[in-house]
Design a protein around this motif. Structure first.
Motif, PDB file in Angstrom:
ATOM      1  N   SER A 167       0.843  -1.209   0.000  1.00  0.00           N
ATOM      2  CA  SER A 167       0.000   0.000   0.000  1.00  0.00           C
ATOM      3  C   SER A 167       0.872   1.250   0.000  1.00  0.00           C
ATOM      4  O   SER A 167       0.546   2.249  -0.647  1.00  0.00           O
ATOM      5  CB  SER A 167      -0.988  -0.021   1.163  1.00  0.00           C
ATOM      6  OG  SER A 167      -0.319   0.189   2.378  1.00  0.00           O
ATOM      7  N   LYS A 168       1.980   1.201   0.697  1.00  0.00           N
ATOM      8  CA  LYS A 168       2.889   2.353   0.657  1.00  0.00           C
ATOM      9  C   LYS A 168       3.419   2.603  -0.755  1.00  0.00           C
ATOM     10  O   LYS A 168       3.450   3.741  -1.232  1.00  0.00           O
ATOM     11  CB  LYS A 168       4.098   2.093   1.583  1.00  0.00           C
ATOM     12  CG  LYS A 168       3.906   2.645   2.987  1.00  0.00           C
ATOM     13  CD  LYS A 168       5.238   2.649   3.713  1.00  0.00           C
ATOM     14  CE  LYS A 168       5.003   2.551   5.208  1.00  0.00           C
ATOM     15  NZ  LYS A 168       6.182   2.076   5.928  1.00  0.00           N
TER      16      LYS A 168
ATOM     17  N   GLU B 237       0.691   4.030  -2.939  1.00  0.00           N
ATOM     18  CA  GLU B 237       0.413   5.447  -2.671  1.00  0.00           C
ATOM     19  C   GLU B 237       1.324   6.378  -3.472  1.00  0.00           C
ATOM     20  O   GLU B 237       0.911   7.465  -3.873  1.00  0.00           O
ATOM     21  CB  GLU B 237       0.611   5.756  -1.177  1.00  0.00           C
ATOM     22  CG  GLU B 237      -0.628   5.526  -0.339  1.00  0.00           C
ATOM     23  CD  GLU B 237      -0.288   5.485   1.150  1.00  0.00           C
ATOM     24  OE1 GLU B 237       0.618   6.257   1.575  1.00  0.00           O
ATOM     25  OE2 GLU B 237      -0.885   4.676   1.874  1.00  0.00           O
ATOM     26  N   SER B 238       2.552   5.957  -3.662  1.00  0.00           N
ATOM     27  CA  SER B 238       3.463   6.805  -4.429  1.00  0.00           C
ATOM     28  C   SER B 238       3.425   6.500  -5.916  1.00  0.00           C
ATOM     29  O   SER B 238       3.561   7.389  -6.753  1.00  0.00           O
ATOM     30  CB  SER B 238       4.905   6.609  -3.950  1.00  0.00           C
ATOM     31  OG  SER B 238       4.999   6.874  -2.585  1.00  0.00           O
TER      32      SER B 238
END
Lengths: 504, 504
Positions: B177-178, B181-182
């Protein structure tokens, strides 16, 4: 256990052995065709593990049980032909390996390894004395082994049988002396003919790529199936069968000796056609290979010399060869090309000898081997005897042992009885060819038109398909109506070389 | 039996297994690099015989006895590290194979075979419905297997662990998920940047011979040892380890897509360097391979993308590439070449995706797999969910299932849990690279000067030599002082692609 179940189990057991052998052969092929050197040591561990498992399976108590049970049924009609002959083949292997006490066999294996190194050094220096003690020990142990294996008339016969089932010293003496009686004078007449077949043009440099293309092309022409094989390059050409659908050949490209790859390829192709055309029924049995070393060699020599060095074959192929090689052969007619590739001359090195002088090289070795095992010949006298026989048979004497008694690796590894097969191959080939020409009256025309499939079909029908189902002499008799008769070989050579060298 | 004797016996037993595996791998390599097709069926008998023997050895009573005995000594300091970790590896394999009832496993193997055929057909037609019942059955059986194998938190974790020891859904949710996000905004910014990196010149035809030379050259440059390997051509590129002294790579030459062979070769080279640099102590043990699928992929992706697609590397190599390929790249500066090979754009097919969009393809699959095993997702809803996620992550929707949910073979063979490793590899690689640049402050200079041996040495010292002696997270912590941290990967991509696409 019921007989049909024993047969089934035995068949599965043999399949397993042959599967292991296939794995070993893939690794062996791989090692010789470009495996990286740093992996070779560990690879040899793998090969040696699988090899010892094959050895264990062929010499196990289980194998002995199968054999004893099935042998009692031989001749009762209860066994299929394949099982019956597989039993015999396995028994031979079993006895070969089990009759020798294990410690003596281990000692022998070690001795052979040392002896091969000693031979390599001796060959480099030409000093027979450094090799002599090893060879003496090998002969001594081999004689002891023959006692274990047993023999009837001659000790040497036991060794001959490993390579040529049914062959005896008595028979060989007879055929070799007949051949010699004709061949020694023929070779001498060629030397004194004043004719020298020009072959300088064969030694111009031709690129590896072109040679490869020529090799591939000639394989196709001869009926080699690339769907069941492949061609690679190795230091020494060889043919290896992984299974009848995967029969590989290798060759060696030498830039300034075009003939090396060409005839090397044709030779291996002869072996390969034999293996590609084995009956599929034999897969997974010990019968799935050539009838004998000599019969196998008859196929390679038939293609190499009787087809590959015939004028008829080149009458159609030569134009294509000229086209493939560019300007290379532009000054050479097909007749001159034919003459060049059939240049004959006494020489010291067996593996470089031409078809006419080659059998005499074998006879030198045969006489020596025979005398070592059943006569009074001592190892220490080998160099002297070698040179005497070379002079007697070929009219030349090597100036050193490197070009003489030390040239071959065979004896250093204990391989006595092997050499005669090379010469037998040529004799078998001539006898088969004689019959083939009766069956195919348009034989020469087939060669001239490049339509070789009828010839390959004939060989498949009469020889290839059977594998080890028939012994060499059975093949000869079934095909030609008589056992080995060297008349055909002598006639073939005399006819061919009398024309080439204009002998009267 | 005394412990040291048990250890010795166990070690020999493992060596035998690994020797069999080496034989199998040689045959597998051979089948894929030009074995004639008519021999393939019989060859597969040989492979399957040896494979079942490996299976028997890894699941035998004897193995169970060794493991039970040696497990009782773990942690006592009586076992060498290699034996201790080999025991754990063998236990994993033993449980994997022995906890499932034999009849269910046999049923599963059969199902997978049928399912793969069904997938192939479905992929051709794009009709998911014909594949759906097979996939449903596979998921159902796999769930049952997970019950046999056991699990703690999530069922899917058990599957992840086969490929990435220690990996969990919890951890993956966090890191993916990190990254998402980017990455989702980054990919979108690239699409909207108005910049299009020109790469037409990469698709001009270059002969296979030249491509081969380039591939060989780049392998050498990257430190691949040809004494311990060889390069061949296959339909799909792969790397295969026969033993650490024989680590082979293959590539595929496409005339009008030069980059395919170049980056395929560099990718496989990354895998190969790992295997060539394994400690020789590990030979003959189950530890003699990469720590995990993801760590292995970190090496191939490090070389493919971080070296092979860096400007620094091409600053010295480009002139040579230009010279090797003749006039091919004459109109392209090194900067333009660098831009061309880093073209990024959302696309449907995972294996053709660039380094920036690739992780998002994996996340589509990961989310689906997770929900299949621990959520409510039904197989029948896969096409719909697939397309939704593609749109959400990559902003595009495939127009058919061939370019969508049916594109990968993995699920048809039951390989769930495999996909995340591909993305983890890139994340591991970035984290290693970050640390490497601290240890080698002249890292860029090394790349620019083409002196890569210090980089390879660093990887060998910290990663390669250990094989499976360390788990992925152990490697990360030992090398970088922290467990997986995706910051490095995000920073790497943002920095590189912001420059390439002039993003503000």
């Amino acid at each position: 256990m019921e007989l049909h179940l024993v047969q089934e189990e035995f068949t599965d057991y043999l399949k397993k052995i042959e599967n292991y052998n296939e794995a070993i052969n893939v690794m062996y092929w791989d090692l010789r065709t470009g495996a990286p050197k740093n992996g070779a040591e560990q690879r040899s561990n793998v090969i040696s593990q699988l090899s010892s498992e094959v050895f264990e399976m062929t010499t196990s108590e289980k194998m002995e049980q199968y054999l004893t049970r099935l042998e009692s049924e031989i001749g009762t009609g209860q066994l299929s032909e394949i099982v019956e002959k597989s039993v015999k083949e396995c028994r031979k292997e079993y006895d070969l390996n089990c009759k020798i006490p294990k410690n003596e066999y281990a000692e022998y294996v070690k001795l052979c390894a040392l002896s091969e190194s000693a031979w390599e050094e001796a060959k480099d220096s030409g000093d027979f004395l450094t090799f002599q003690p090893y060879l003496e020990k090998i002969v001594e142990m081999k004689k002891k082994f023959i006692e274990y294996w047993g023999y009837t008339d001659k000790k040497y016969d036991t060794l001959l049988n490993f390579y040529e089932p049914g062959m005896t010293t008595k028979k060989l003496d007879e055929v070799f002396s007949k051949v010699r009686e004709s061949l020694v004078p023929l070779v001498s007449k060629i030397s004194n003919s004043g004719v020298s077949l020009q072959r300088d043009e064969l030694f111009q440099p031709i690129s590896k790529d072109i040679q490869k293309e020529v090799s591939e092309n000639v394989l196709r022409k001869l009926g080699y199936n690339f769907q069941s094989g492949r061609l690679d390059e190795t230091v020494h050409p060889f043919q290896i069968t992984l299974n009848p659908g995967d029969v590989r050949v290798t060759t060696k490209y030498i830039e300034d000796n075009f003939m090396s790859a060409l005839f090397g390829t044709i030779h291996e192709c002869g072996h390969a056609l034999y293996e590609q055309n084995l009956s599929a029924n034999l897969i997974g049995t010990p019968l799935c290979s050539g009838a004998s070393m000599g019969i196998h060699e008859s196929q390679s020599l038939f293609f190499e010399n009787m087809i590959g060095r015939s004028l008829e074959f080149w009458e159609t192929q030569y134009e294509e060869l000229k086209a493939q090689t560019g300007e290379f052969f532009k000054d050479l007619t097909v007749e001159e090309f034919y003459q060049a590739i059939n240049h004959s001359e006494p020489s010291y090195i067996r593996i470089e000898a031409d078809e006419c002088t080659y059998p005499l090289h074998i006879m030198v070795r045969y006489e020596i081997e025979k005398e070592l095992f059943d006569g009074d010949l001592q190892v220490k006298d080998l160099p002297k005897v070698w040179n005497e026989k070379m002079e007697k048979y070929l009219g030349i004497v090597p100036s050193n042992n490197r070009e003489g008694v030390l040239q071959d690796v065979h004896w250093s590894g204990g391989d006595f009885g092997y050499f005669p097969s090379y010469a037998l191959g040529a004799m078998y080939a001539a006898q088969f060819k004689h019959k083939m020409k009766q069956d195919l009256p348009n034989y020469e025309q087939l060669l001239k038109s490049g339509e070789l499939h009828q010839i390959v079909n004939w060989l498949t029908l009469h020889i290839h398909q059977y594998g080890k189902l028939k012994k060499p002499s059975e093949l000869l008799i079934d095909i030609t109506g008589e056992d080995l008769n060297v008349k055909y070989f002598i006639d073939y050579l005399e006819e061919k070389y009398s024309k080439l060298y204009k002998l009267v």
